[in-house]
Motif scaffolding. Structure first.
Motif, PDB file in Angstrom:
ATOM      1  N   PRO A   1       0.795  -1.235   0.000  1.00  0.00           N
ATOM      2  CA  PRO A   1       0.000   0.000   0.000  1.00  0.00           C
ATOM      3  C   PRO A   1       0.825   1.281   0.000  1.00  0.00           C
ATOM      4  CG  PRO A   1      -0.903  -1.588   1.553  1.00  0.00           C
ATOM      5  CD  PRO A   1       0.409  -2.126   1.106  1.00  0.00           C
ATOM      6  N   THR A   2       2.027   1.243   0.559  1.00  0.00           N
ATOM      7  CA  THR A   2       2.835   2.465   0.670  1.00  0.00           C
ATOM      8  C   THR A   2       4.083   2.441  -0.201  1.00  0.00           C
ATOM      9  OG1 THR A   2       3.981   1.531   2.601  1.00  0.00           O
ATOM     10  CG2 THR A   2       2.030   2.898   3.020  1.00  0.00           C
ATOM     11  N   ALA A   3       4.286   1.376  -0.965  1.00  0.00           N
ATOM     12  CA  ALA A   3       5.501   1.266  -1.781  1.00  0.00           C
ATOM     13  C   ALA A   3       5.428   2.198  -2.988  1.00  0.00           C
ATOM     14  CB  ALA A   3       5.680  -0.170  -2.251  1.00  0.00           C
ATOM     15  N   PRO A   4       6.566   2.754  -3.419  1.00  0.00           N
ATOM     16  CA  PRO A   4       6.573   3.580  -4.630  1.00  0.00           C
ATOM     17  C   PRO A   4       6.084   2.771  -5.825  1.00  0.00           C
ATOM     18  CG  PRO A   4       8.642   3.802  -3.432  1.00  0.00           C
ATOM     19  CD  PRO A   4       7.901   2.668  -2.798  1.00  0.00           C
ATOM     20  N   PRO A   5       5.327   3.368  -6.720  1.00  0.00           N
ATOM     21  CA  PRO A   5       4.820   2.625  -7.873  1.00  0.00           C
ATOM     22  C   PRO A   5       5.921   2.349  -8.891  1.00  0.00           C
ATOM     23  CG  PRO A   5       4.238   4.934  -8.060  1.00  0.00           C
ATOM     24  CD  PRO A   5       4.879   4.763  -6.706  1.00  0.00           C
ATOM     25  N   LEU A   6       5.601   1.483  -9.830  1.00  0.00           N
ATOM     26  CA  LEU A   6       6.473   1.189 -10.963  1.00  0.00           C
ATOM     27  C   LEU A   6       6.089   2.133 -12.096  1.00  0.00           C
ATOM     28  CD1 LEU A   6       8.590  -0.620 -12.397  1.00  0.00           C
ATOM     29  CD2 LEU A   6       6.700  -2.150 -12.997  1.00  0.00           C
ATOM     30  N   ARG A   7       7.028   2.945 -12.543  1.00  0.00           N
ATOM     31  CA  ARG A   7       6.754   3.950 -13.566  1.00  0.00           C
ATOM     32  C   ARG A   7       7.438   3.556 -14.867  1.00  0.00           C
ATOM     33  NH1 ARG A   7       4.642   8.613 -11.242  1.00  0.00           N
ATOM     34  NH2 ARG A   7       4.739   8.625  -8.956  1.00  0.00           N
ATOM     35  N   LEU A   8       6.668   3.526 -15.930  1.00  0.00           N
ATOM     36  CA  LEU A   8       7.171   3.203 -17.257  1.00  0.00           C
ATOM     37  C   LEU A   8       6.905   4.386 -18.172  1.00  0.00           C
ATOM     38  CD1 LEU A   8       5.830  -0.462 -17.566  1.00  0.00           C
ATOM     39  CD2 LEU A   8       8.091   0.284 -16.780  1.00  0.00           C
ATOM     40  N   ARG A   9       7.942   4.817 -18.897  1.00  0.00           N
ATOM     41  CA  ARG A   9       7.816   5.996 -19.762  1.00  0.00           C
ATOM     42  C   ARG A   9       8.228   5.654 -21.183  1.00  0.00           C
ATOM     43  NH1 ARG A   9      10.968  10.411 -19.051  1.00  0.00           N
ATOM     44  NH2 ARG A   9      12.653   9.215 -18.068  1.00  0.00           N
ATOM     45  N   SER A  10       7.503   6.214 -22.121  1.00  0.00           N
ATOM     46  CA  SER A  10       7.821   6.033 -23.525  1.00  0.00           C
ATOM     47  C   SER A  10       8.905   7.014 -23.948  1.00  0.00           C
ATOM     48  CB  SER A  10       6.571   6.244 -24.374  1.00  0.00           C
ATOM     49  OG  SER A  10       6.889   6.267 -25.746  1.00  0.00           O
ATOM     50  N   SER A  11       9.793   6.570 -24.831  1.00  0.00           N
ATOM     51  CA  SER A  11      10.766   7.474 -25.411  1.00  0.00           C
ATOM     52  C   SER A  11      10.083   8.439 -26.366  1.00  0.00           C
ATOM     53  CB  SER A  11      11.846   6.678 -26.157  1.00  0.00           C
ATOM     54  OG  SER A  11      12.792   7.528 -26.749  1.00  0.00           O
ATOM     55  N   SER A  12       9.082   7.952 -27.088  1.00  0.00           N
ATOM     56  CA  SER A  12       8.224   8.799 -27.917  1.00  0.00           C
ATOM     57  C   SER A  12       6.963   8.019 -28.239  1.00  0.00           C
ATOM     58  CB  SER A  12       8.941   9.217 -29.214  1.00  0.00           C
ATOM     59  OG  SER A  12       9.186   8.087 -30.034  1.00  0.00           O
ATOM     60  N   GLY A  13       5.863   8.716 -28.390  1.00  0.00           N
ATOM     61  CA  GLY A  13       4.605   8.058 -28.687  1.00  0.00           C
ATOM     62  C   GLY A  13       3.992   7.408 -27.463  1.00  0.00           C
ATOM     63  N   LEU A  14       3.187   6.390 -27.719  1.00  0.00           N
ATOM     64  CA  LEU A  14       2.404   5.761 -26.665  1.00  0.00           C
ATOM     65  C   LEU A  14       2.958   4.401 -26.274  1.00  0.00           C
ATOM     66  CD1 LEU A  14      -1.195   6.481 -28.025  1.00  0.00           C
ATOM     67  CD2 LEU A  14       0.069   7.782 -26.288  1.00  0.00           C
ATOM     68  N   LEU A  15       2.790   4.044 -25.006  1.00  0.00           N
ATOM     69  CA  LEU A  15       2.957   2.677 -24.536  1.00  0.00           C
ATOM     70  C   LEU A  15       1.598   2.004 -24.559  1.00  0.00           C
ATOM     71  CD1 LEU A  15       5.199   3.238 -21.363  1.00  0.00           C
ATOM     72  CD2 LEU A  15       5.961   2.638 -23.674  1.00  0.00           C
ATOM     73  N   THR A  16       1.588   0.733 -24.932  1.00  0.00           N
ATOM     74  CA  THR A  16       0.355  -0.052 -24.887  1.00  0.00           C
ATOM     75  C   THR A  16       0.527  -1.174 -23.885  1.00  0.00           C
ATOM     76  OG1 THR A  16      -0.166   0.425 -27.204  1.00  0.00           O
ATOM     77  CG2 THR A  16      -1.267  -1.460 -26.196  1.00  0.00           C
ATOM     78  N   LEU A  17      -0.375  -1.244 -22.912  1.00  0.00           N
ATOM     79  CA  LEU A  17      -0.349  -2.290 -21.886  1.00  0.00           C
ATOM     80  C   LEU A  17      -1.510  -3.243 -22.148  1.00  0.00           C
ATOM     81  CD1 LEU A  17       0.099  -1.873 -18.065  1.00  0.00           C
ATOM     82  CD2 LEU A  17      -1.844  -3.152 -18.948  1.00  0.00           C
ATOM     83  N   ILE A  18      -1.204  -4.532 -22.179  1.00  0.00           N
ATOM     84  CA  ILE A  18      -2.224  -5.564 -22.360  1.00  0.00           C
ATOM     85  C   ILE A  18      -1.995  -6.625 -21.291  1.00  0.00           C
ATOM     86  CG2 ILE A  18      -3.291  -7.189 -23.968  1.00  0.00           C
ATOM     87  CD1 ILE A  18      -1.726  -5.645 -26.211  1.00  0.00           C
ATOM     88  N   ASP A  19      -2.979  -6.804 -20.399  1.00  0.00           N
ATOM     89  CA  ASP A  19      -2.766  -7.808 -19.351  1.00  0.00           C
ATOM     90  C   ASP A  19      -3.325  -9.152 -19.800  1.00  0.00           C
ATOM     91  OD1 ASP A  19      -5.505  -7.785 -18.907  1.00  0.00           O
ATOM     92  OD2 ASP A  19      -5.328  -7.502 -16.732  1.00  0.00           O
ATOM     93  N   ALA A  20      -3.150 -10.159 -18.946  1.00  0.00           N
ATOM     94  CA  ALA A  20      -3.490 -11.525 -19.339  1.00  0.00           C
ATOM     95  C   ALA A  20      -4.983 -11.720 -19.564  1.00  0.00           C
ATOM     96  CB  ALA A  20      -2.987 -12.505 -18.283  1.00  0.00           C
ATOM     97  N   SER A  21      -5.812 -10.852 -19.021  1.00  0.00           N
ATOM     98  CA  SER A  21      -7.253 -10.968 -19.225  1.00  0.00           C
ATOM     99  C   SER A  21      -7.736 -10.188 -20.435  1.00  0.00           C
ATOM    100  CB  SER A  21      -7.999 -10.487 -17.975  1.00  0.00           C
ATOM    101  OG  SER A  21      -7.806  -9.091 -17.780  1.00  0.00           O
ATOM    102  N   GLY A  22      -6.816  -9.535 -21.149  1.00  0.00           N
ATOM    103  CA  GLY A  22      -7.190  -8.794 -22.341  1.00  0.00           C
ATOM    104  C   GLY A  22      -7.440  -7.317 -22.131  1.00  0.00           C
ATOM    105  N   GLN A  23      -7.344  -6.839 -20.898  1.00  0.00           N
ATOM    106  CA  GLN A  23      -7.501  -5.408 -20.664  1.00  0.00           C
ATOM    107  C   GLN A  23      -6.382  -4.657 -21.382  1.00  0.00           C
ATOM    108  OE1 GLN A  23      -9.245  -4.556 -16.417  1.00  0.00           O
ATOM    109  NE2 GLN A  23      -7.511  -5.939 -16.204  1.00  0.00           N
ATOM    110  N   ARG A  24      -6.730  -3.514 -21.965  1.00  0.00           N
ATOM    111  CA  ARG A  24      -5.791  -2.796 -22.817  1.00  0.00           C
ATOM    112  C   ARG A  24      -5.823  -1.313 -22.457  1.00  0.00           C
ATOM    113  NH1 ARG A  24      -3.925  -4.282 -27.993  1.00  0.00           N
ATOM    114  NH2 ARG A  24      -3.159  -2.539 -29.249  1.00  0.00           N
ATOM    115  N   PHE A  25      -4.615  -0.729 -22.285  1.00  0.00           N
ATOM    116  CA  PHE A  25      -4.495   0.685 -21.949  1.00  0.00           C
ATOM    117  C   PHE A  25      -3.389   1.294 -22.794  1.00  0.00           C
ATOM    118  CE2 PHE A  25      -5.946  -1.640 -18.283  1.00  0.00           C
ATOM    119  CZ  PHE A  25      -7.002  -0.881 -17.797  1.00  0.00           C
ATOM    120  N   GLN A  26      -3.519   2.576 -23.069  1.00  0.00           N
ATOM    121  CA  GLN A  26      -2.481   3.289 -23.793  1.00  0.00           C
ATOM    122  C   GLN A  26      -2.189   4.618 -23.117  1.00  0.00           C
ATOM    123  OE1 GLN A  26      -3.887   3.469 -27.934  1.00  0.00           O
ATOM    124  NE2 GLN A  26      -2.243   2.044 -28.462  1.00  0.00           N
ATOM    125  N   SER A  27      -0.900   4.968 -23.071  1.00  0.00           N
ATOM    126  CA  SER A  27      -0.471   6.240 -22.504  1.00  0.00           C
ATOM    127  C   SER A  27       1.021   6.414 -22.777  1.00  0.00           C
ATOM    128  CB  SER A  27      -0.719   6.283 -20.997  1.00  0.00           C
ATOM    129  OG  SER A  27      -0.159   7.444 -20.424  1.00  0.00           O
TER     130      SER A  27
END
Length: 536
Positions: free
Chosen positions: A89-115
């Protein structure tokens, strides 16, 4: 510090991509946001169970093997990520940054996010039933090679054994495994047992609520993923590991992997033949060692426990040309890809395999004087005891003698040795150091430390792992006062296989990459990947 106006458009883009509904495919109902307060991220209690599961370690799928048809390595850019479940609950989060454009995250259940930026928070996840992790642990080992040799003691009697690296290298076996025999010197056999009711997972926090993420999690980064001081093309996986943590793994084509290895292992400004030899060895080493971290679900790490792998963009034209010139070529022995070990400098004499690690002799890794014919005649192997001081004092005719650590001096004090050994060795304050055995190249095979409370013997790679200020085990030893010892030595590294300093010297003298490789690995042959098998 207040936000600069130029930052606001980027933040608005992030919010627009992550927060509104519809930014992921097939989105179902979202979990409600956690209530405020210290228990916000506490897991839901698992359903009561009368049974529990017992495992040797957390199960992890094996990575797809690297083959000629699929020459892709899974390389951990970071391992053992994540806090304990209680600290999530209090641990620093894991931060992922794109060099340019968008990152696409797809988890094992098929959920999809872009940022362009992903902030992944750690979460406590209750297990459906308690899980007991129980195993026998053999270790610590100074290297994977020594751990692999010890694992063979269990495997020879049909016991499942896994090699892992929680801190030092260890060998794991089921709790029912018999004692391995003989127990290697300086190695302890212990028991590990822990019962878990929860694990640490990952989640996205959005305006609509918290979105738990199911692993493995795929990250696509068409414009590159920024990590540490570099940018990587991916794609990537966030994988749960055998220890209960997570790993950030890049799935990198073998030839691109070499672009991130070769300049960091031998340097980018060396002659072309040395670069080509290094490219062949780095490729061969990766193919041969692709099982190194299989317990955690990937092939290799990115640090000195494997081969140093960094931003492939740093590879200049000469490095890329060397990789192209040797494309998919590996060095083969009778059992497949060779032990393509290499090091910075051998100090003028190459080491045999058993001088560096426990195990049987390897036909193409032998001790020999590494220099022109007059030098070889002057310092034949096995090196006589009286010849070693002469070699260290007057061996500048060897190949690669201009390396900065071709010759070195160190002093060890009783306090330094005691701190390096730690209290578990039971030596007390060291009072004497003694070389018990040397190999054919003159390297120290066994170093005895006597103390006020006992004695211990450091052997092979454990010598340098324990006494970390020593560049090599090619040294002479003598007292230099009360509780002080003088070491005069040569070379940097284990000494077996290719000496990078020697290869650079020979390439500068006009030797080809093939000739250099034949010099350091006699009896081997260069073949395309897959021509003689992809693994030993």
């Amino acid at each position: 510090m207040p936000l600069r106006p130029l930052v606001l458009p980027r933040l608005l883009l992030v919010m627009a991509l992550l927060f509104p509904a519809g930014c992921r495919a097939d989105q179902g109902p979202l979990a409600p946001p956690p209530p405020p307060g210290p228990d916000a991220a506490a897991p839901s209690a698992p359903a009561p169970q009368s049974q529990s599961t017992t495992l040797m370690h957390w199960p992890v799928p094996r990575p797809a093997p690297l083959t000629a048809a699929n020459p892709v390595l899974w390389v951990a850019l970071a391992a053992r990520l994540g806090p304990s479940p209680a600290q999530a609950p209090t641990a620093p989060p894991l931060r992922l940054r794109s060099s340019s454009g968008l990152l696409t995250l797809i988890d094992a259940s098929g959920q999809r996010f872009q940022s362009p930026d992903l902030v992944l928070h750690w979460r406590r996840e209750g297990l459906a039933q308690p899980t007991t992790l129980r195993r026998r642990v053999l270790g610590p080992f100074a290297s994977f090679e020594s751990a692999e040799q010890a694992a063979g003691l269990w495997r020879a009697v049909g016991v499942e054994a896994a090699i892992a690296k929680p801190k030092d290298w260890e060998v794991w076996a089921p709790a029912s495994a018999p004692d391995p025999a003989p127990l290697p010197d300086g190695v302890r056999l212990t028991a590990f047992e822990r019962t878990a009711t929860e694990r640490v997972g990952l989640e996205l926090r959005r305006a609509q609520g918290v979105v738990p993420l199911a692993g493995p999690i795929r990250i696509e980064a068409p414009g590159g993923l920024l990590w540490q001081q570099g940018a990587y093309a991916g794609p990537f996986q966030l994988l749960a590991d055998a220890h209960g943590g997570w790993s950030l793994v890049e799935q990198v084509p073998l030839e691109r992997y070499l672009e991130g290895v070769v300049p960091h292992e031998i340097g980018a400004g060396v002659p072309a033949a040395a670069l080509e030899a290094q490219a062949v060895l780095a490729r061969t080493w990766a193919v041969r060692n692709q099982h190194r971290f299989v317990v955690d679900g990937y092939h290799l790490c990115a640090d000195t426990q494997c081969q140093v792998y960094s931003d492939p963009r740093h590879a200049g034209a000469p490095v890329r040309q060397a990789i192209v010139a040797t494309r998919l070529a590996v060095l083969m022995g009778a059992d497949g890809p060779i032990h393509a070990v290499y090091h910075a400098s051998n100090g003028g004499v190459s080491a045999a395999y058993p001088e560096a690690w426990s195990g049987a002799p390897v036909p193409y890794l032998n001790a020999f004087p590494d220099g022109p014919a007059p030098f070889q005649a002057r310092f034949p192997v096995p090196l006589a005891a009286a010849a070693l001081p002469t070699l260290l004092r007057d061996g500048r005719a060897a190949w690669g003698a201009d390396h900065p650590v071709f010759r070195w001096q160190r002093q060890l004090t009783a306090a330094q040795i005691a701190a390096a050994l730690g209290p578990e060795r039971g030596v007390g304050r060291p009072t004497a150091l003694k070389v018990l055995a040397r190999g054919p190249s003159g390297r120290v095979l066994a170093l005895e430390v006597q103390g006020t409370e006992g004695r211990t013997v450091l052997r092979l790679d454990a010598i340098r792992r324990t006494l970390r200020s020593l560049p090599s085990t090619l040294f002479t030893l003598q007292p230099a006062g009360a509780g002080v010892w003088q070491l005069d030595g040569g070379g940097f590294g284990h000494g077996a296989g290719l000496s990078q300093a020697g290869a650079i010297d020979l390439a500068g003298r006009g030797w080809s990459a093939r000739r250099i490789l034949a010099h350091y690995y006699p009896g081997t042959r260069l073949q395309p990947l897959g021509a003689g098998g992809d693994s030993p």
